[in-house]
Design a protein around this motif. Structure first.
Motif, mmCIF file in Angstrom:
data_model
loop_
_atom_site.group_PDB
_atom_site.id
_atom_site.type_symbol
_atom_site.label_atom_id
_atom_site.label_comp_id
_atom_site.label_asym_id
_atom_site.label_seq_id
_atom_site.Cartn_x
_atom_site.Cartn_y
_atom_site.Cartn_z
ATOM 1 N N ALA A 4 30.045 74.229 -16.784
ATOM 2 C CA ALA A 4 30.886 75.421 -16.895
ATOM 3 C C ALA A 4 30.371 76.514 -15.969
ATOM 4 O O ALA A 4 29.167 76.657 -15.764
ATOM 5 C CB ALA A 4 30.895 75.926 -18.333
ATOM 6 N N TYR A 38 42.796 81.218 -22.408
ATOM 7 C CA TYR A 38 41.952 80.947 -21.239
ATOM 8 C C TYR A 38 42.710 81.292 -19.962
ATOM 9 O O TYR A 38 42.181 81.952 -19.071
ATOM 10 C CB TYR A 38 41.506 79.484 -21.221
ATOM 11 C CG TYR A 38 40.621 79.152 -20.047
ATOM 12 C CD1 TYR A 38 39.285 79.536 -20.036
ATOM 13 C CD2 TYR A 38 41.124 78.481 -18.946
ATOM 14 C CE1 TYR A 38 38.465 79.254 -18.952
ATOM 15 C CE2 TYR A 38 40.317 78.197 -17.858
ATOM 16 C CZ TYR A 38 38.984 78.587 -17.873
ATOM 17 O OH TYR A 38 38.188 78.309 -16.785
ATOM 18 N N ASP A 85 35.694 74.141 -16.993
ATOM 19 C CA ASP A 85 34.849 75.135 -17.658
ATOM 20 C C ASP A 85 34.680 74.889 -19.151
ATOM 21 O O ASP A 85 33.636 75.216 -19.715
ATOM 22 C CB ASP A 85 35.379 76.554 -17.431
ATOM 23 C CG ASP A 85 35.002 77.090 -16.062
ATOM 24 O OD1 ASP A 85 34.101 76.526 -15.415
ATOM 25 O OD2 ASP A 85 35.616 78.088 -15.641
ATOM 26 N N CYS A 86 35.670 74.326 -19.793
ATOM 27 C CA CYS A 86 35.571 74.075 -21.235
ATOM 28 C C CYS A 86 35.292 72.619 -21.580
ATOM 29 O O CYS A 86 34.861 72.323 -22.685
ATOM 30 C CB CYS A 86 36.858 74.508 -21.939
ATOM 31 S SG CYS A 86 37.180 76.267 -21.811
ATOM 32 N N HIS A 87 35.561 71.721 -20.643
ATOM 33 C CA HIS A 87 35.473 70.295 -20.942
ATOM 34 C C HIS A 87 34.515 69.566 -20.005
ATOM 35 O O HIS A 87 34.776 68.418 -19.625
ATOM 36 C CB HIS A 87 36.865 69.652 -20.871
ATOM 37 C CG HIS A 87 37.798 70.142 -21.930
ATOM 38 N ND1 HIS A 87 37.729 69.720 -23.237
ATOM 39 C CD2 HIS A 87 38.819 71.043 -21.876
ATOM 40 C CE1 HIS A 87 38.672 70.320 -23.944
ATOM 41 N NE2 HIS A 87 39.341 71.134 -23.141
ATOM 42 N N GLY A 102 35.361 72.308 -27.123
ATOM 43 C CA GLY A 102 36.056 71.613 -26.045
ATOM 44 C C GLY A 102 35.288 70.398 -25.561
ATOM 45 O O GLY A 102 35.859 69.330 -25.332
ATOM 46 N N HIS A 126 33.960 78.004 -28.369
ATOM 47 C CA HIS A 126 35.124 77.319 -27.794
ATOM 48 C C HIS A 126 34.701 76.213 -26.827
ATOM 49 O O HIS A 126 35.281 75.126 -26.829
ATOM 50 C CB HIS A 126 36.033 78.312 -27.062
ATOM 51 C CG HIS A 126 36.984 79.013 -27.970
ATOM 52 N ND1 HIS A 126 38.206 78.505 -28.310
ATOM 53 C CD2 HIS A 126 36.873 80.186 -28.630
ATOM 54 C CE1 HIS A 126 38.816 79.327 -29.139
ATOM 55 N NE2 HIS A 126 38.029 80.361 -29.351
ATOM 56 N N VAL A 127 33.699 76.494 -26.014
ATOM 57 C CA VAL A 127 33.245 75.488 -25.045
ATOM 58 C C VAL A 127 32.586 74.310 -25.754
ATOM 59 O O VAL A 127 32.838 73.155 -25.409
ATOM 60 C CB VAL A 127 32.314 76.114 -23.985
ATOM 61 C CG1 VAL A 127 31.674 75.046 -23.110
ATOM 62 C CG2 VAL A 127 33.087 77.118 -23.133
#
Length: 142
Positions: A58, A118, A52-54, A80, A76-77
């Motif tokens: 997502a 998270y 979801d972040c990397h 990431g 944040h995403v």
């Protein structure tokens, strides 16, 4: 006081229409790190704890669409994805891949990833000691 409250409510309503989440993009199979040739247990861990972040795919929970949270989550995403993007893995140069693997192993060993905030909302992303060992062992073997 009523004018201040009304102004705050109006601002909260207006900011709901400002897009804040990074776009998900189609992922060509050739560029992904999560592929068929990777052990299923490693794939599963990467999908539940990292994707979801990397990655560019997502899955946004309902609250990610509510401002001002959407701005915070989107930031944040984006950060990431800049540090490590599963969707761009095969586009990385060999030297960059090696560096990203070192960083990944270090972050997992030191329990810096996945982020505690998270995991608080996504309990499926919390890594057990065995899952951490699986990831570390796999990435050190590359």
């Amino acid at each position: 006081m009523k004018k201040i409250i009304l102004a705050l409510v109006l601002i909260l309503v207006v900011i709901q229409f400002i897009p804040a989440l990074p776009e998900n993009s189609p992922e060509p199979q050739s560029s992904l790190l999560i592929r068929e040739d990777i052990p299923k247990d490693v794939q599963s861990i990467l999908k539940s704890a990292c994707n979801d972040c990397h990655s560019s795919s997502a899955i946004w929970p309902w609250y990610a669409h509510v401002a001002p949270l959407s701005f915070w989550i989107g930031d944040h995403v984006e950060e990431g994805r800049e540090h490590f993007n599963l969707s761009e893995w095969e586009n990385y140069e060999p030297k960059k891949k090696a560096h990203k693997i070192e960083e990944l192993v270090e972050m997992v060993e030191e329990k810096e990833m996945p982020l505690e905030k998270y995991v608080w909302l996504h309990s499926e992303a919390e890594l057990s000691a065995d899952q951490r060992a699986t990831l570390i062992s796999y990435f050190k073997s590359l």
